[in-house]
Scaffold this motif. Structure first.
Motif, PDB file in Angstrom:
ATOM      1  N   SER A 142     -34.973  92.220 -37.407  1.00  0.00           N
ATOM      2  CA  SER A 142     -35.336  90.877 -36.427  1.00  0.00           C
ATOM      3  C   SER A 142     -35.305  89.712 -37.368  1.00  0.00           C
ATOM      4  CB  SER A 142     -36.607  91.114 -35.890  1.00  0.00           C
ATOM      5  OG  SER A 142     -37.627  91.023 -36.763  1.00  0.00           O
ATOM      6  N   THR A 143     -35.380  88.459 -36.800  1.00  0.00           N
ATOM      7  CA  THR A 143     -35.127  87.481 -37.234  1.00  0.00           C
ATOM      8  C   THR A 143     -36.136  86.262 -36.960  1.00  0.00           C
ATOM      9  OG1 THR A 143     -33.267  85.600 -37.640  1.00  0.00           O
ATOM     10  CG2 THR A 143     -33.449  86.417 -35.516  1.00  0.00           C
ATOM     11  N   GLY A 144     -36.233  85.413 -37.682  1.00  0.00           N
ATOM     12  CA  GLY A 144     -37.187  84.286 -37.498  1.00  0.00           C
ATOM     13  C   GLY A 144     -38.876  84.532 -37.714  1.00  0.00           C
ATOM     14  N   TRP A 145     -39.075  85.334 -38.685  1.00  0.00           N
ATOM     15  CA  TRP A 145     -40.565  85.475 -38.919  1.00  0.00           C
ATOM     16  C   TRP A 145     -41.139  84.364 -39.946  1.00  0.00           C
ATOM     17  CZ3 TRP A 145     -43.880  89.243 -36.556  1.00  0.00           C
ATOM     18  CH2 TRP A 145     -43.014  90.052 -35.676  1.00  0.00           C
ATOM     19  N   SER A 146     -42.284  83.952 -39.681  1.00  0.00           N
ATOM     20  CA  SER A 146     -43.019  83.247 -40.620  1.00  0.00           C
ATOM     21  C   SER A 146     -44.686  83.322 -40.705  1.00  0.00           C
ATOM     22  CB  SER A 146     -42.932  81.948 -40.327  1.00  0.00           C
ATOM     23  OG  SER A 146     -43.328  81.453 -39.187  1.00  0.00           O
ATOM     24  N   LEU A 147     -45.249  83.457 -41.804  1.00  0.00           N
ATOM     25  CA  LEU A 147     -46.627  83.431 -42.106  1.00  0.00           C
ATOM     26  C   LEU A 147     -47.223  82.386 -41.250  1.00  0.00           C
ATOM     27  CD1 LEU A 147     -48.979  85.075 -43.131  1.00  0.00           C
ATOM     28  CD2 LEU A 147     -48.650  83.675 -45.060  1.00  0.00           C
ATOM     29  N   PHE A 148     -46.830  81.264 -41.304  1.00  0.00           N
ATOM     30  CA  PHE A 148     -47.424  79.908 -40.744  1.00  0.00           C
ATOM     31  C   PHE A 148     -46.342  79.137 -39.943  1.00  0.00           C
ATOM     32  CE2 PHE A 148     -50.111  80.429 -44.240  1.00  0.00           C
ATOM     33  CZ  PHE A 148     -51.605  80.088 -44.043  1.00  0.00           C
TER      34      PHE A 148
END
Length: 183
Positions: A33-39
């Protein structure tokens, strides 16, 4: 999984989050997938981390990293409805502030990714960054910035091991302007 997912997302026009002495892990799923972030932050919000360890895990000994556009901190422009409710004087200080103190960041992610150039201040005192990606990625701005708008990086006693380099500006369509970066 859908893109653009954040583990922790700040809401509210001038939100501030402070975390002390925590270890946070974003373990990405096995499906690409794409576009993950912790914050996930927006312009005008603040994040302060003291004595923290931040980790993004994409893959393991048997599976290489498979996700695109992964960030520790993803910064997006202020929502139009938030900007309309602000008073004109307050609108001048709409930058995002990130303060890290004695913090370690590691994993398969860019440290800070801006979906659109916005004023940003990063102050990092005593830290370690280890990533196969970058410290900062920007994409340009559709409007010409004011003279006081810039991206400011202040790193004091920080070791950064970034295999793809410290900074990359990837200009996107209709984003003809770029904020200055002061380090």
């Amino acid at each position: 999984a859908a893109g653009g997912q954040q583990m922790i997302r700040l809401t509210g026009a001038a939100s501030k989050l402070t975390i002390e002495g925590a270890s946070l892990l974003l373990d990405l799923p096995s499906e690409p997938s794409t576009g993950w972030s912790l914050f996930g932050l927006r312009s005008g919000q603040s994040l302060q981390l003291d004595e923290c360890v931040l980790t993004v895990k994409d893959g393991d000994a048997t599976r290489p990293p498979i996700h695109d556009q992964v960030a520790i901190i993803a910064v997006q422009p202020r929502l139009m409805r938030d900007a309309m409710t602000m008073e004109p004087v307050g609108a001048m200080g709409t930058g995002t502030t990130i303060v890290l103190d004695r913090t370690i960041v590691r994993g398969e992610a860019t440290m800070i990714a801006l979906s659109e150039d916005v004023p940003l201040k990063l102050r990092w005192n005593q830290g370690l960054l280890v990533t196969p990606r970058r410290l900062l990625e920007t994409t340009g701005s559709p409007t010409n910035q004011k003279w006081y708008e810039q991206i400011s990086l202040t790193l004091d006693n920080v070791t950064a091991v970034c295999r793809q380099g410290l900074f990359q500006m990837k200009r996107r369509l209709a984003a003809n302007y770029q904020f200055g970066v002061a380090a």
